[in-house]
Write a protein that holds these residues in place. Structure first.
Motif, PDB file in Angstrom:
ATOM      1  N   TRP A   1      48.605  -6.497  66.580  1.00  0.00           N
ATOM      2  CA  TRP A   1      47.682  -7.499  67.112  1.00  0.00           C
ATOM      3  C   TRP A   1      48.466  -8.778  67.396  1.00  0.00           C
ATOM      4  CZ3 TRP A   1      42.214  -7.251  67.782  1.00  0.00           C
ATOM      5  CH2 TRP A   1      41.609  -8.470  68.133  1.00  0.00           C
ATOM      6  N   ILE A   2      48.249  -9.363  68.558  1.00  0.00           N
ATOM      7  CA  ILE A   2      48.920 -10.598  68.955  1.00  0.00           C
ATOM      8  C   ILE A   2      48.015 -11.774  68.615  1.00  0.00           C
ATOM      9  CG2 ILE A   2      49.889 -11.906  70.889  1.00  0.00           C
ATOM     10  CD1 ILE A   2      50.511  -9.258  72.249  1.00  0.00           C
ATOM     11  N   TRP A   3      48.468 -12.632  67.685  1.00  0.00           N
ATOM     12  CA  TRP A   3      47.667 -13.760  67.221  1.00  0.00           C
ATOM     13  C   TRP A   3      47.950 -15.030  67.997  1.00  0.00           C
ATOM     14  CZ3 TRP A   3      43.611 -12.926  64.364  1.00  0.00           C
ATOM     15  CH2 TRP A   3      43.573 -11.818  63.514  1.00  0.00           C
ATOM     16  N   HIS A   4      49.061 -15.096  68.665  1.00  0.00           N
ATOM     17  CA  HIS A   4      49.435 -16.315  69.388  1.00  0.00           C
ATOM     18  C   HIS A   4      50.223 -15.912  70.617  1.00  0.00           C
ATOM     19  CE1 HIS A   4      51.410 -20.160  70.320  1.00  0.00           C
ATOM     20  NE2 HIS A   4      52.555 -19.512  70.279  1.00  0.00           N
ATOM     21  N   ALA A   5      49.904 -16.504  71.767  1.00  0.00           N
ATOM     22  CA  ALA A   5      50.614 -16.229  73.020  1.00  0.00           C
ATOM     23  C   ALA A   5      50.759 -17.536  73.789  1.00  0.00           C
ATOM     24  CB  ALA A   5      49.870 -15.188  73.851  1.00  0.00           C
ATOM     25  N   PHE A   6      51.996 -17.892  74.088  1.00  0.00           N
ATOM     26  CA  PHE A   6      52.304 -19.102  74.840  1.00  0.00           C
ATOM     27  C   PHE A   6      53.235 -18.702  75.982  1.00  0.00           C
ATOM     28  CE2 PHE A   6      55.171 -22.801  75.498  1.00  0.00           C
ATOM     29  CZ  PHE A   6      54.237 -23.679  76.013  1.00  0.00           C
ATOM     30  N   PHE A   7      52.774 -18.882  77.219  1.00  0.00           N
ATOM     31  CA  PHE A   7      53.479 -18.329  78.380  1.00  0.00           C
ATOM     32  C   PHE A   7      53.645 -19.394  79.455  1.00  0.00           C
ATOM     33  CE2 PHE A   7      53.318 -16.321  82.587  1.00  0.00           C
ATOM     34  CZ  PHE A   7      54.407 -15.465  82.496  1.00  0.00           C
ATOM     35  N   GLY A   8      54.780 -19.312  80.174  1.00  0.00           N
ATOM     36  CA  GLY A   8      54.919 -20.136  81.360  1.00  0.00           C
ATOM     37  C   GLY A   8      56.202 -20.926  81.487  1.00  0.00           C
ATOM     38  N   LEU A   9      57.020 -21.014  80.443  1.00  0.00           N
ATOM     39  CA  LEU A   9      58.236 -21.809  80.540  1.00  0.00           C
ATOM     40  C   LEU A   9      59.332 -21.048  81.288  1.00  0.00           C
ATOM     41  CD1 LEU A   9      58.616 -23.627  77.107  1.00  0.00           C
ATOM     42  CD2 LEU A   9      57.722 -24.490  79.264  1.00  0.00           C
ATOM     43  N   PRO A  10      60.174 -21.759  82.044  1.00  0.00           N
ATOM     44  CA  PRO A  10      61.258 -21.093  82.791  1.00  0.00           C
ATOM     45  C   PRO A  10      62.248 -20.406  81.864  1.00  0.00           C
ATOM     46  CG  PRO A  10      60.890 -23.321  83.608  1.00  0.00           C
ATOM     47  CD  PRO A  10      60.093 -23.195  82.349  1.00  0.00           C
TER      48      PRO A  10
END
Length: 302
Positions: A107-116
């Motif tokens: 289970w993924i509790w945290h997702a932070f996406f978008g940095l180069p």
């Protein structure tokens, strides 16, 4: 397109749906998934979740652990030439980074996406919101004891690049002695949970295993978040009854690690104290040493 990673014009030949309609449908689908299910399937752990994670973490030899943290790179096909330097890092291709926290059940509790992709894991951590609530005092505190020392701060298993903070437990680069070698084996084995998550996520959704074909970062973010949310829905649906019996979830109310709620404290001094506390290297070293002894005691007893 999400599951098999096929192109939009393939849909025209296979399903007789035009390329423009396919692309628009995909964008609307992922945006709808994120808007409806984000609060449920990408939520922060609540009281019951924290209690369950702490019980399982203690059974695995890591009291106070709430998961493993790491980053994954998604290669980008249509990155503008002028941006290649900003989006290219150690992979030497334009990529976008996903930071995730996962646990044993994937289970993924945290997702932070978008940095180069030119950023490393420390740069991503500095821009991530994973510890923002902890620094503001808006998060639940926990109490646990390891090797006779009391701790009140949760931690995550991490690899060597992450800083020596009180919220991380890292491996030992050159372990000496059986105790430290056993700790390294246990830590690296448990930390592979997040690596397994990245593999399963890419296996289920070929669109993020291949190269990102869309240009706008907003669309790519919706696609990645939708895949993470759908992944969590699958994990919830496939949880086996024998795993629940193995970890005795029905006894969570008897756990000694029940979280204690803290009221928000917006004062700057208290914010500064919490900010420095989560970056305390002394606690990091002491926690690592206590876990070395704790795991060795468990190994010797068995």
């Amino acid at each position: 397109m999400l599951a098999y990673g096929v192109t939009a014009d393939f849909m025209d030949e296979y399903l007789k749906i035009g390329e423009t309609t396919t692309l628009r449908s995909l964008k609307m689908f992922v945006k709808t998934v994120v808007s409806i299910f984000f609060e449920e399937y990408l939520r922060k752990p609540n009281n019951d979740d924290i209690a369950r994670l702490l019980v399982v973490g203690e059974k695995r030899g890591f009291p106070g652990m709430l998961g493993s943290i790491d980053c994954m790179h998604w290669k980008e096909k249509n990155c503008p030439t002028a941006w290649h330097g900003m989006y290219s890092g150690h992979i030497h291709e334009p990529t976008i980074i996903l930071e995730a926290v996962a646990y044993y059940d994937l289970w993924i509790w945290h997702a932070f996406f978008g940095l180069p992709g030119s950023h490393n894991d420390i740069n991503v951590l500095d821009r991530s919101f994973i510890f923002s609530d902890l620094a503001k005092g808006l998060i639940l505190t926990i109490n646990y004891t390891i090797n006779g020392h009391n701790y009140v701060m949760r931690y995550y298993l991490a690899d060597g690049i992450y800083p020596q903070w009180a919220t991380f437990v890292k491996t030992i680069s050159t372990p000496q002695g059986n105790k430290k070698k056993y700790f390294v084996a246990a830590q690296e084995s448990a930390r592979k949970d997040v690596e397994r998550v990245f593999g399963v996520l890419q296996a289920r959704f070929a669109i993020i295993r291949g190269r990102a074909r869309f240009f706008h970062i907003e669309t790519l973010n919706d696609i990645m978040m939708a895949c993470v949310i759908l992944h969590n829905t699958i994990i919830e649906d496939e949880r086996a009854d024998n795993e629940e019996e193995e970890f005795e979830y029905e006894q969570l109310t008897e756990s000694t690690h029940d979280p204690v709620s803290t009221d928000p404290t917006p004062e700057f001094n208290e914010f500064s104290q919490r900010h420095h506390a989560l970056r305390d290297r002394k606690i990091h070293c002491q926690l690592q040493a206590d876990l070395v002894e704790h795991l060795w005691q468990q190994y010797s007893a068995s």
